[in-house]
Design a protein around this motif. Structure first.
Motif, PDB file in Angstrom:
ATOM      1  N   UNK A  99       0.966  -1.350   0.139  1.00  0.00           N
ATOM      2  CA  UNK A  99      -0.095   0.053  -0.039  1.00  0.00           C
ATOM      3  C   UNK A  99       0.884   1.316  -0.092  1.00  0.00           C
ATOM      4  N   UNK A 100       0.274   2.225  -0.455  1.00  0.00           N
ATOM      5  CA  UNK A 100       0.880   3.737  -0.558  1.00  0.00           C
ATOM      6  C   UNK A 100       1.228   3.945   0.717  1.00  0.00           C
ATOM      7  N   UNK A 101       2.157   4.216   1.414  1.00  0.00           N
ATOM      8  CA  UNK A 101       2.365   4.817   2.613  1.00  0.00           C
ATOM      9  C   UNK A 101       1.972   6.177   2.564  1.00  0.00           C
ATOM     10  N   UNK A 102       1.205   6.691   3.543  1.00  0.00           N
ATOM     11  CA  UNK A 102       0.690   8.269   3.368  1.00  0.00           C
ATOM     12  C   UNK A 102      -0.374   8.520   2.346  1.00  0.00           C
ATOM     13  N   UNK A 103      -0.549   7.628   1.616  1.00  0.00           N
ATOM     14  CA  UNK A 103      -1.408   7.939   0.445  1.00  0.00           C
ATOM     15  C   UNK A 103      -1.239   9.043  -0.520  1.00  0.00           C
TER      16      UNK A 103
END
Length: 381
Positions: A99-103
């Motif tokens: 998943x993309x850390x921090x979006x």
């Protein structure tokens, strides 16, 4: 009950994947409208959009759409939803899920420093690539001093980089009053006891002190002088001023890009400024050396990235390859830069007011104002 077994991938790692053309498949779980407005792309990335609310009750329906031969990155606005979906996929047996850390918030703010080259009498020039928004900033380093051009609001990145080079930030400069992102130039200068420079013709409404950046300015950085000779270059804004560094590099602001040219409409003066833009591109820049390396303040497509992620091109090459520099008819040029333009940047009026010092949004408000792509060029559809 799920367990947190999915790996985190940082915005920096995604940036390197794009630069190095590493295969990556993105499952974006934001709303369809957000995905349509702005998404991660470039390199050999592929992506699909399946909103989070369609996956709450299970990920079975999306499994056939996921490839088995590449890593999968789940993306959302701030991280939480993507963690949930990534965990569900992992539990369903999908391999290589992160998943993309921090979006997308973190994606919007990450800066990748790329060395452009050395200066003649010692020193270096670096480009800071904001992959998530297409913004470009620059740092000139010489003999323990630094100048930063078109500073972004993430000022800590520039401070930390200067410290890593044992340099003190003496100057910050904006090539024009920006409308697509909030400038960090004044803040960075104040935090480091430096001088903030801004073109005076763009500063009619600013409410703070600045040094006028004009044709007479010579700014010393160690052994290097940033020469702003008669390269007053209006068109994107009335005050746009290009900067020649070390007689090698042309920092063109938002006047000239690698694959397009600047738009003249963001202050509501497209008709009046179209002539200025053409004169800058077809006359003023023509008087400069073809060997200058053009370094713009933005890029619109990842196809503009070259080796190592650098965005640049020789001025002479652009006069051969850039469509905006090859429009023979003045009427056709005016039509190109004033009609059928892409949507204007999100919250651009509020961003301009912030850069004038007339409003002072907090950090979260500034972040929200900047969300989305830059749209400073005539081709950014």
């Amino acid at each position: 009950m799920t367990t947190n077994t999915a790996n985190a991938m940082t915005a920096g790692e995604v940036t390197r994947a794009i630069i190095e053309s590493k295969p990556l498949f993105i499952l974006d779980v934001r709303n369809e409208s957000d995905y349509g407005d702005w998404k991660i792309d470039g390199g050999v990335l592929e992506s699909i959009n399946v909103p989070y609310f369609d996956l709450i009750d299970g990920v079975e329906e999306v499994l056939p759409q996921l490839p088995k031969d590449r890593d999968i990155l789940v993306v959302c606005a701030k991280e939480g939803s993507s963690i949930f979906v990534a965990e569900q996929l992992t539990e369903a047996g999908v391999v290589g899920v992160s998943y993309l850390q921090g979006g997308m918030k973190a994606w919007s703010e990450y800066l990748e420093p790329v060395k452009v080259g050395d200066l003649k009498d010692g020193g270096e020039l670096y480009q800071f690539v904001r992959m998530g928004k297409g913004c470009l900033s620059y740092m000139v380093l010489s003999e323990g001093e630094a100048a930063v051009v078109d500073t972004l609001r993430m000022t800590d990145v520039f401070e930390d980089f200067a410290k890593s080079k044992c340099a003190v930030i003496k100057h910050t400069l904006d090539t024009h009053l920006h409308a697509d992102h909030i400038s960090g130039g004044r803040k960075l200068a104040e935090q480091n006891g430096g001088t903030y420079w801004l073109p005076p013709k763009d500063a009619d409404e600013v409410v703070f002190d600045y040094r006028p950046l004009d044709e007479q300015s010579k700014i010393t950085v160690g052994n290097t002088v940033l020469v702003i000779r008669p390269v007053y270059s209006p068109g994107h804004t009335i005050g746009s001023t290009s900067i020649v560094v070390d007689d090698q590099y042309l920092l063109s602001g938002d006047i000239l890009f690698v694959e397009s040219i600047g738009r003249p409409d963001l202050a509501g003066n497209a008709g009046a400024w179209a002539n200025d833009l053409r004169n800058t591109l077809y006359s003023t820049y023509k008087e400069l050396s073809d060997d200058l390396l053009v370094l713009p303040a933005h890029f619109g497509k990842t196809s503009e990235l070259g080796e190592g992620g650098q965005v640049s091109a020789r001025l002479g090459e652009l006069y051969s390859s850039n469509p905006g520099l090859n429009i023979a008819s003045e009427d056709e040029f005016r039509k190109t830069v004033t009609e059928n333009l892409p949507a204007q940047p999100n919250a651009y009026q509020e961003i301009r007011q912030t850069n004038m010092g007339r409003i002072a949004p907090n950090e979260d408000e500034q972040r929200d104002m900047e969300i989305g792509p830059n749209r400073c060029a005539v081709h950014d559809k």
